[in-house]
Design a protein around this motif. Sequence first.
Motif, PDB file in Angstrom:
ATOM      1  N   TYR A 127      37.380  79.983  13.567  1.00  0.00           N
ATOM      2  CA  TYR A 127      36.321  79.319  14.327  1.00  0.00           C
ATOM      3  C   TYR A 127      36.879  78.709  15.615  1.00  0.00           C
ATOM      4  N   GLY A 128      38.079  78.160  15.547  1.00  0.00           N
ATOM      5  CA  GLY A 128      38.706  77.591  16.741  1.00  0.00           C
ATOM      6  C   GLY A 128      38.928  78.639  17.817  1.00  0.00           C
ATOM      7  N   TYR A 129      39.406  79.819  17.417  1.00  0.00           N
ATOM      8  CA  TYR A 129      39.611  80.902  18.386  1.00  0.00           C
ATOM      9  C   TYR A 129      38.286  81.314  19.024  1.00  0.00           C
ATOM     10  N   ALA A 130      37.245  81.407  18.211  1.00  0.00           N
ATOM     11  CA  ALA A 130      35.929  81.749  18.757  1.00  0.00           C
ATOM     12  C   ALA A 130      35.468  80.657  19.726  1.00  0.00           C
ATOM     13  N   GLY A 131      35.769  79.403  19.401  1.00  0.00           N
ATOM     14  CA  GLY A 131      35.401  78.297  20.278  1.00  0.00           C
ATOM     15  C   GLY A 131      36.097  78.369  21.623  1.00  0.00           C
ATOM     16  N   HIS A 132      37.382  78.743  21.634  1.00  0.00           N
ATOM     17  CA  HIS A 132      38.107  78.873  22.910  1.00  0.00           C
ATOM     18  C   HIS A 132      37.419  79.908  23.800  1.00  0.00           C
ATOM     19  N   CYS A 133      37.055  81.039  23.205  1.00  0.00           N
ATOM     20  CA  CYS A 133      36.392  82.101  23.966  1.00  0.00           C
ATOM     21  C   CYS A 133      35.029  81.628  24.467  1.00  0.00           C
ATOM     22  N   ALA A 134      34.247  81.013  23.582  1.00  0.00           N
ATOM     23  CA  ALA A 134      32.910  80.545  23.965  1.00  0.00           C
ATOM     24  C   ALA A 134      32.982  79.489  25.065  1.00  0.00           C
ATOM     25  N   PHE A 179      35.301  79.153  27.327  1.00  0.00           N
ATOM     26  CA  PHE A 179      35.638  79.810  28.586  1.00  0.00           C
ATOM     27  C   PHE A 179      34.380  80.381  29.232  1.00  0.00           C
ATOM     28  N   PHE A 180      33.602  81.131  28.472  1.00  0.00           N
ATOM     29  CA  PHE A 180      32.419  81.769  29.053  1.00  0.00           C
ATOM     30  C   PHE A 180      31.301  80.786  29.376  1.00  0.00           C
ATOM     31  N   ASN A 181      31.227  79.679  28.689  1.00  0.00           N
ATOM     32  CA  ASN A 181      30.135  78.727  28.896  1.00  0.00           C
ATOM     33  C   ASN A 181      30.476  77.560  29.808  1.00  0.00           C
ATOM     34  N   GLN A 182      31.755  77.255  30.001  1.00  0.00           N
ATOM     35  CA  GLN A 182      32.100  76.056  30.765  1.00  0.00           C
ATOM     36  C   GLN A 182      32.990  76.307  31.980  1.00  0.00           C
ATOM     37  N   SER A 183      33.489  77.517  32.157  1.00  0.00           N
ATOM     38  CA  SER A 183      34.429  77.775  33.247  1.00  0.00           C
ATOM     39  C   SER A 183      33.752  78.047  34.585  1.00  0.00           C
ATOM     40  N   GLY A 184      32.486  78.427  34.536  1.00  0.00           N
ATOM     41  CA  GLY A 184      31.802  78.816  35.767  1.00  0.00           C
ATOM     42  C   GLY A 184      31.781  80.315  35.981  1.00  0.00           C
ATOM     43  N   VAL A 185      32.362  81.077  35.070  1.00  0.00           N
ATOM     44  CA  VAL A 185      32.339  82.538  35.204  1.00  0.00           C
ATOM     45  C   VAL A 185      30.889  83.021  35.103  1.00  0.00           C
ATOM     46  N   ARG A 186      30.495  83.873  36.018  1.00  0.00           N
ATOM     47  CA  ARG A 186      29.120  84.383  36.066  1.00  0.00           C
ATOM     48  C   ARG A 186      29.062  85.710  35.315  1.00  0.00           C
ATOM     49  N   THR A 196      45.061  78.919  22.480  1.00  0.00           N
ATOM     50  CA  THR A 196      44.895  77.472  22.660  1.00  0.00           C
ATOM     51  C   THR A 196      43.663  77.102  23.481  1.00  0.00           C
ATOM     52  N   GLY A 197      43.143  78.040  24.240  1.00  0.00           N
ATOM     53  CA  GLY A 197      42.032  77.758  25.143  1.00  0.00           C
ATOM     54  C   GLY A 197      42.474  77.209  26.488  1.00  0.00           C
ATOM     55  N   ALA A 198      43.769  76.932  26.640  1.00  0.00           N
ATOM     56  CA  ALA A 198      44.279  76.379  27.902  1.00  0.00           C
ATOM     57  C   ALA A 198      44.279  77.444  28.992  1.00  0.00           C
ATOM     58  N   SER A 199      44.098  76.986  30.225  1.00  0.00           N
ATOM     59  CA  SER A 199      44.166  77.908  31.355  1.00  0.00           C
ATOM     60  C   SER A 199      45.189  77.401  32.356  1.00  0.00           C
ATOM     61  N   SER A 200      45.700  78.327  33.147  1.00  0.00           N
ATOM     62  CA  SER A 200      46.678  77.963  34.163  1.00  0.00           C
ATOM     63  C   SER A 200      46.457  78.810  35.406  1.00  0.00           C
ATOM     64  N   HIS A 201      46.697  78.188  36.553  1.00  0.00           N
ATOM     65  CA  HIS A 201      46.535  78.874  37.832  1.00  0.00           C
ATOM     66  C   HIS A 201      47.600  79.956  37.959  1.00  0.00           C
ATOM     67  N   GLY A 202      47.192  81.132  38.415  1.00  0.00           N
ATOM     68  CA  GLY A 202      48.118  82.251  38.547  1.00  0.00           C
ATOM     69  C   GLY A 202      48.317  82.710  39.972  1.00  0.00           C
ATOM     70  N   GLY A 203      48.011  81.848  40.942  1.00  0.00           N
ATOM     71  CA  GLY A 203      48.207  82.225  42.341  1.00  0.00           C
ATOM     72  C   GLY A 203      47.033  83.040  42.859  1.00  0.00           C
ATOM     73  N   THR A 204      47.302  83.810  43.904  1.00  0.00           N
ATOM     74  CA  THR A 204      46.274  84.678  44.481  1.00  0.00           C
ATOM     75  C   THR A 204      46.755  86.115  44.433  1.00  0.00           C
TER      76      THR A 204
END
Length: 163
Positions: free
Chosen positions: A63-70, A72-79, A133-141
């Motif tokens: 359930y935690g893994y599913a939560g990380h994915c959800a 990301f899609f619901n709170q990151s701003g990805v359209r 973990t659900g964590a994100s990190s900047h990867g440059g451009t």
Amino acid sequence: KPCLCSEPVPEFDGEKPSLDEVRRSLWEITLAGAGWVNQNDPSFGWDPRAAIAAQAAARDRAYGYAGHCARFFNQSGVRFWEMSPQPNLASTGICLANPGVAYIVYLPHGGAVTVDLTAVPGTLAAEWINPRTGASSHGGTVQGGAKRELRAPGEGDWALWLK
């Protein structure tokens, strides 16, 4: 093709399939444009007499893994509603994209991925998402206009959001 997986991991008993397989399955299914459904009935351990009840920790990790994915899609701003499965744009074959605008690529075993960014006129910001973990990190451009190889920032599976 749109599809809905009402039982994405049949026969999950807390050990089989492995939690890694469960996590990979949910990211692969989601980036294929389908929905992930978490079972929520007594057979999944909510009834203390159910066989899986003894595996509550594994169930909760799934359930935690599913939560990380959800999240990301619901709170990151990805359209994501403007995107469609584009397996031909990533060497892993797992890519949800609005070509020229945004790409989400899944690397089920980490390592490197080649992404076709020929439709991108400028640069995109890269963000790496750790599905464990659900964590994100900047990867440059990343410069568009060609196919580009990008390497995951660590071991294990990763999702890459180019925006």
